[in-house]
Design an enzyme around this catalytic site. Structure first.
Site, mmCIF file in Angstrom:
data_model
loop_
_atom_site.group_PDB
_atom_site.id
_atom_site.type_symbol
_atom_site.label_atom_id
_atom_site.label_comp_id
_atom_site.label_asym_id
_atom_site.label_seq_id
_atom_site.Cartn_x
_atom_site.Cartn_y
_atom_site.Cartn_z
ATOM 1 N N LYS A 159 19.302 -70.707 47.274
ATOM 2 C CA LYS A 159 18.664 -71.531 46.253
ATOM 3 C C LYS A 159 17.210 -71.123 46.092
ATOM 4 C CE LYS A 159 21.943 -74.527 45.132
ATOM 5 N NZ LYS A 159 22.439 -74.696 43.750
ATOM 6 N N ASP A 187 20.360 -68.822 42.946
ATOM 7 C CA ASP A 187 20.506 -69.900 41.971
ATOM 8 C C ASP A 187 19.163 -70.604 41.822
ATOM 9 O OD1 ASP A 187 21.220 -72.023 40.383
ATOM 10 O OD2 ASP A 187 22.809 -72.779 41.707
ATOM 11 N N GLU A 213 21.873 -67.211 38.969
ATOM 12 C CA GLU A 213 22.495 -68.390 38.343
ATOM 13 C C GLU A 213 21.422 -69.300 37.747
ATOM 14 O OE1 GLU A 213 25.362 -70.124 41.037
ATOM 15 O OE2 GLU A 213 25.297 -72.028 39.962
ATOM 16 N N ASP A 238 25.305 -72.244 34.754
ATOM 17 C CA ASP A 238 25.939 -73.372 35.456
ATOM 18 C C ASP A 238 25.672 -74.652 34.653
ATOM 19 O OD1 ASP A 238 26.899 -75.312 37.118
ATOM 20 O OD2 ASP A 238 25.647 -74.834 38.842
ATOM 21 N N LYS A 262 32.821 -75.891 37.299
ATOM 22 C CA LYS A 262 32.883 -76.925 38.341
ATOM 23 C C LYS A 262 33.818 -78.011 37.845
ATOM 24 C CE LYS A 262 28.341 -76.168 40.325
ATOM 25 N NZ LYS A 262 26.926 -76.570 40.324
#
Ligand code: MG
Length: 366
Positions: A159, A187, A213, A238, A262
């Protein structure tokens, strides 16, 4: 057709091992919804939804309120996947919708006596997941990366989404610590401006990063397209891609290489199949990820990933970051980063820890 004769809605609170921080905020626990559906022959299906205020605009109160509406609407009705999809698409809570859709598909596959992934497409019998490292100090990220590599993971998701120099230092330290053979995905969770994202894409190239991402704000589709054009590293959407029509809009302007599916965004399994089909038609690869699901929701995602050829990248790890688990027996296994849904009928969940579930409401004959 499946006639739903009973519904139970539960609240489930699950602690993370440690605070999990991303650019959008910090989580210390998952507050999830669990749904149990029963048919007239006594078969049952279980599903889970993990709400998100930051990404899906949900509060827990809204989730349960919406779940009660779905329960009232489906009780006693003859339904199949597409009919249920029509109902859950009207809901204001995508994660409540997902919990119902997952429970329905668990029940449907059990009635047919097949593992869910075989009912949905049956493409592969295992997948390889990354494991995610939240935002920490650069040295801590490197330390954690080494720990996960020792545990057998071959790909890490890191992250980012803070100031570029500090983010770069994180990746530099991780590469230094784990060498060249381990995959790294990053991400930013919308944390960068378009200019910062283009700069980061350039800088991250030498660290052999697999994908970037959600570099910029979720609603900045033009910005995403600019980053993708400038970047030699594949760019994934995302937060920008929640529905099949989002994917069409992104595809029209060549905004991304990858769409992260997701189940919480797509309102479950049936919506995920639609997003995957649209992505595939547009030449976009799919990744599959998660919110804060336990092994119950993660197992549903592993089945979907095993079913569909266009899903090639897996980020199914939230249950591994939790400090407790609701699934006592069955569900997707994990070994050296490889997950298997297994060949039991339905999701393959054998036993849940009912002490972790608090009943919210009950309908019909359960
Ligand atoms: Mg993400």
């Amino acid at each position: 057709m499946v006639r739903i004769s009973g519904v139970e809605i539960y609240h489930e609170k699950i602690r993370y091992k440690e605070p999990f921080r991303i650019a959008l905020g910090t989580s210390t626990e998952s507050n999830n919804i669990v749904v149990r559906l029963v048919d007239s022959s006594g078969n049952e299906g279980w599903g889970e939804g993990s709400p998100s205020r930051a990404i899906l605009g949900e509060t827990l109160d809204l989730v349960f309120e919406e779940a009660k509406k779905i329960a009232a609407e489906i009780l006693g009705k003859d339904l199949d996947s597409e009919g249920l999809y029509e109902i859950v698409m009207k809901s204001k809570s995508p994660s409540a919708a997902a919990a119902f859709d997952i429970a329905f598909h668990d029940l449907k596959a059990k009635r047919l006596g097949v593992p869910l992934y075989k009912l949905l497409g049956g493409y592969r019998s295992s997948i390889e997941t990354d494991i995610t490292i939240g935002i920490m100090e650069p040295d801590e990220v490197a330390e954690r990366a080494e720990k996960y590599v020792k545990m057998g993971f071959k790909v890490l998701k890191i992250k980012l989404g803070e100031k570029p120099e500090k983010d770069l230092l994180r990746i530099e330290k991780v590469r230094e610590r784990i060498g060249d053979k381990i995959g790294i995905r990053v991400d930013a969770n919308q944390g960068w401006s378009v200019e910062e994202a283009i700069y980061m894409a350039e800088q991250l190239e030498s660290f052999n990063v697999e994908l970037i991402e959600q570099p910029v704000k979720w609603n900045d589709f033009e910005g995403l397209a600019k980053v993708r054009k400038a970047s030699n590293i594949p760019v994934a959407a995302d937060e920008s891609a929640k529905t099949p029509s989002d994917v069409v809009k992104l595809a029209k302007i060549d905004a991304v290489d990858i769409v992260n599916i997701k189940l919480m965004k797509t309102r479950g399994i049936w919506g995920a199949i639609k997003v995957a089909a649209v992505s595939e038609a547009a030449g976009i690869e799919n990744m599959i990820g998660c919110m804060g699901e336990t092994r119950l929701g993660i197992t549903a995602a592993v089945h979907v990933s095993q079913a569909l050829a266009n899903i090639t990248i897996n980020d199914l790890d939230s249950d591994l970051l939790h400090g407790e688990e609701v699934v006592i027996e069955g569900g997707a296994s994990i070994s050296n980063g490889v997950r298997r849904a297994g060949d039991r009928p339905g999701l393959g969940i054998v036993k849940l820890d009912m002490s972790k579930l608090r009943l919210i409401s009950r309908y019909g004959k359960v």
